[in-house]
Scaffold this motif. Sequence first.
Motif, short mmCIF file in Angstrom:
data_model
loop_
_atom_site.label_atom_id
_atom_site.label_comp_id
_atom_site.label_asym_id
_atom_site.label_seq_id
_atom_site.Cartn_x
_atom_site.Cartn_y
_atom_site.Cartn_z
N GLY A 9 0.82 -1.20 0.00
CA GLY A 9 0.00 0.00 0.00
C GLY A 9 0.85 1.25 0.00
O GLY A 9 2.06 1.21 0.20
N GLY A 10 0.20 2.37 -0.23
CA GLY A 10 0.91 3.63 -0.24
C GLY A 10 0.09 4.73 -0.88
O GLY A 10 -1.12 4.60 -1.07
N LEU A 11 0.78 5.80 -1.20
CA LEU A 11 0.17 6.97 -1.82
C LEU A 11 0.50 6.99 -3.30
O LEU A 11 1.67 6.86 -3.68
CB LEU A 11 0.68 8.25 -1.15
N VAL A 12 -0.51 7.17 -4.11
CA VAL A 12 -0.32 7.18 -5.55
C VAL A 12 -1.26 8.20 -6.17
O VAL A 12 -2.34 8.47 -5.64
CB VAL A 12 -0.56 5.77 -6.15
N GLN A 13 -0.86 8.76 -7.28
CA GLN A 13 -1.70 9.70 -7.99
C GLN A 13 -2.76 8.97 -8.81
O GLN A 13 -2.58 7.82 -9.21
CB GLN A 13 -0.87 10.59 -8.92
N ALA A 14 -3.87 9.64 -9.04
CA ALA A 14 -4.91 9.07 -9.88
C ALA A 14 -4.35 8.63 -11.22
O ALA A 14 -3.55 9.34 -11.84
CB ALA A 14 -6.04 10.07 -10.08
N LYS A 87 -8.28 5.35 -8.86
CA LYS A 87 -9.12 6.52 -8.72
C LYS A 87 -9.16 6.95 -7.26
O LYS A 87 -8.96 6.13 -6.37
CB LYS A 87 -10.55 6.21 -9.19
N PRO A 88 -9.47 8.21 -7.00
CA PRO A 88 -9.61 8.63 -5.60
C PRO A 88 -10.62 7.79 -4.81
O PRO A 88 -10.43 7.58 -3.61
CB PRO A 88 -10.06 10.09 -5.72
N ASP A 89 -11.66 7.30 -5.47
CA ASP A 89 -12.65 6.47 -4.79
C ASP A 89 -12.08 5.12 -4.34
O ASP A 89 -12.73 4.42 -3.56
CB ASP A 89 -13.86 6.22 -5.70
N ASP A 109 -18.47 -12.00 5.99
CA ASP A 109 -18.63 -13.00 7.03
C ASP A 109 -18.11 -14.36 6.63
O ASP A 109 -17.89 -15.22 7.48
CB ASP A 109 -20.10 -13.12 7.43
N GLU A 110 -17.92 -14.59 5.34
CA GLU A 110 -17.41 -15.87 4.87
C GLU A 110 -15.92 -16.04 5.16
O GLU A 110 -15.41 -17.15 5.12
CB GLU A 110 -17.65 -16.02 3.37
N PHE A 111 -15.24 -14.96 5.43
CA PHE A 111 -13.80 -15.00 5.67
C PHE A 111 -13.54 -14.78 7.16
O PHE A 111 -13.85 -13.70 7.70
CB PHE A 111 -13.09 -13.93 4.84
N HIS A 112 -12.96 -15.78 7.82
CA HIS A 112 -12.70 -15.65 9.25
C HIS A 112 -11.25 -15.32 9.58
O HIS A 112 -10.92 -15.16 10.76
CB HIS A 112 -13.14 -16.90 10.02
N TYR A 113 -10.41 -15.19 8.57
CA TYR A 113 -9.04 -14.73 8.77
C TYR A 113 -8.85 -13.42 8.03
O TYR A 113 -9.12 -13.34 6.82
CB TYR A 113 -8.02 -15.76 8.30
N TRP A 114 -8.39 -12.43 8.74
CA TRP A 114 -8.19 -11.09 8.19
C TRP A 114 -6.80 -10.59 8.54
O TRP A 114 -6.30 -10.82 9.63
CB TRP A 114 -9.22 -10.11 8.75
N GLY A 115 -6.19 -9.89 7.61
CA GLY A 115 -4.94 -9.23 7.87
C GLY A 115 -5.15 -7.92 8.60
O GLY A 115 -6.27 -7.53 8.92
N GLN A 116 -4.05 -7.24 8.86
CA GLN A 116 -4.11 -5.98 9.60
C GLN A 116 -4.52 -4.80 8.73
O GLN A 116 -4.87 -3.75 9.26
CB GLN A 116 -2.75 -5.70 10.25
N GLY A 117 -4.45 -4.98 7.43
CA GLY A 117 -4.82 -3.92 6.51
C GLY A 117 -3.63 -3.11 6.06
O GLY A 117 -2.65 -2.93 6.80
N THR A 118 -3.71 -2.61 4.85
CA THR A 118 -2.70 -1.71 4.32
C THR A 118 -3.42 -0.54 3.65
O THR A 118 -4.38 -0.72 2.92
CB THR A 118 -1.75 -2.43 3.35
N GLN A 119 -2.93 0.66 3.92
CA GLN A 119 -3.59 1.87 3.45
C GLN A 119 -3.23 2.14 2.00
O GLN A 119 -2.06 2.16 1.63
CB GLN A 119 -3.20 3.06 4.31
N VAL A 120 -4.24 2.38 1.19
CA VAL A 120 -4.07 2.84 -0.17
C VAL A 120 -4.73 4.21 -0.28
O VAL A 120 -5.92 4.35 0.01
CB VAL A 120 -4.69 1.88 -1.20
N THR A 121 -3.96 5.19 -0.68
CA THR A 121 -4.48 6.55 -0.83
C THR A 121 -4.20 7.02 -2.25
O THR A 121 -3.05 7.01 -2.69
CB THR A 121 -3.83 7.51 0.18
N VAL A 122 -5.25 7.43 -2.93
CA VAL A 122 -5.14 7.89 -4.31
C VAL A 122 -5.47 9.38 -4.33
O VAL A 122 -6.59 9.77 -3.96
CB VAL A 122 -6.08 7.12 -5.25
N SER A 123 -4.53 10.18 -4.74
CA SER A 123 -4.70 11.63 -4.76
C SER A 123 -5.18 12.10 -6.11
O SER A 123 -5.10 11.39 -7.12
CB SER A 123 -3.38 12.31 -4.40
N SER A 124 -5.65 13.35 -6.12
CA SER A 124 -6.17 14.03 -7.30
C SER A 124 -7.50 13.46 -7.74
O SER A 124 -8.32 14.13 -8.33
CB SER A 124 -5.16 13.98 -8.45
#
Length: 124
Positions: A9-14, A87-89, A109-124
């Motif tokens: 994950g990270g910051l990326v432009q549209a 896209k920003p969305d 609910d079908e998935f009982h194992y989840w990761g910690q998550g990674t942030q994706v941010t799309v600018s513009s």
Amino acid sequence: QVQLVESGGGLVQAGGSLRLSCSASGRAFRTYAMGWFRQATGKVSEFVAAITWSNGSTHHADSVKGRFTISRANAKNTVYLQMNSLKPDDTAVYYCVASEQDGDMTKSDEFHYWGQGTQVTVSS
């Protein structure tokens, strides 16, 4: 326990691209499917994509079809999400998920194992 670890994950432009990776470790489990959900701030979790381990069948949410592609590396219980034309969305925390049983893979609910998550941010 089963641990899912995301990266990429990270910051990326549209219009840009990112590739997310997720690897499972810890207790051995019989993987039926792995996939990705995302959750934007203040919104509910949303299905993104999933892949069935036995035959590699994939399903992608309508909102990402043609832009995102899920794939796998069987030997490592690893799943990828190639994200193009971002896209920003698409901005959200992306969660890797895993399931040991058949079901509707578009439902969280079908998935009982989840990761910690990674942030994706799309600018513009």
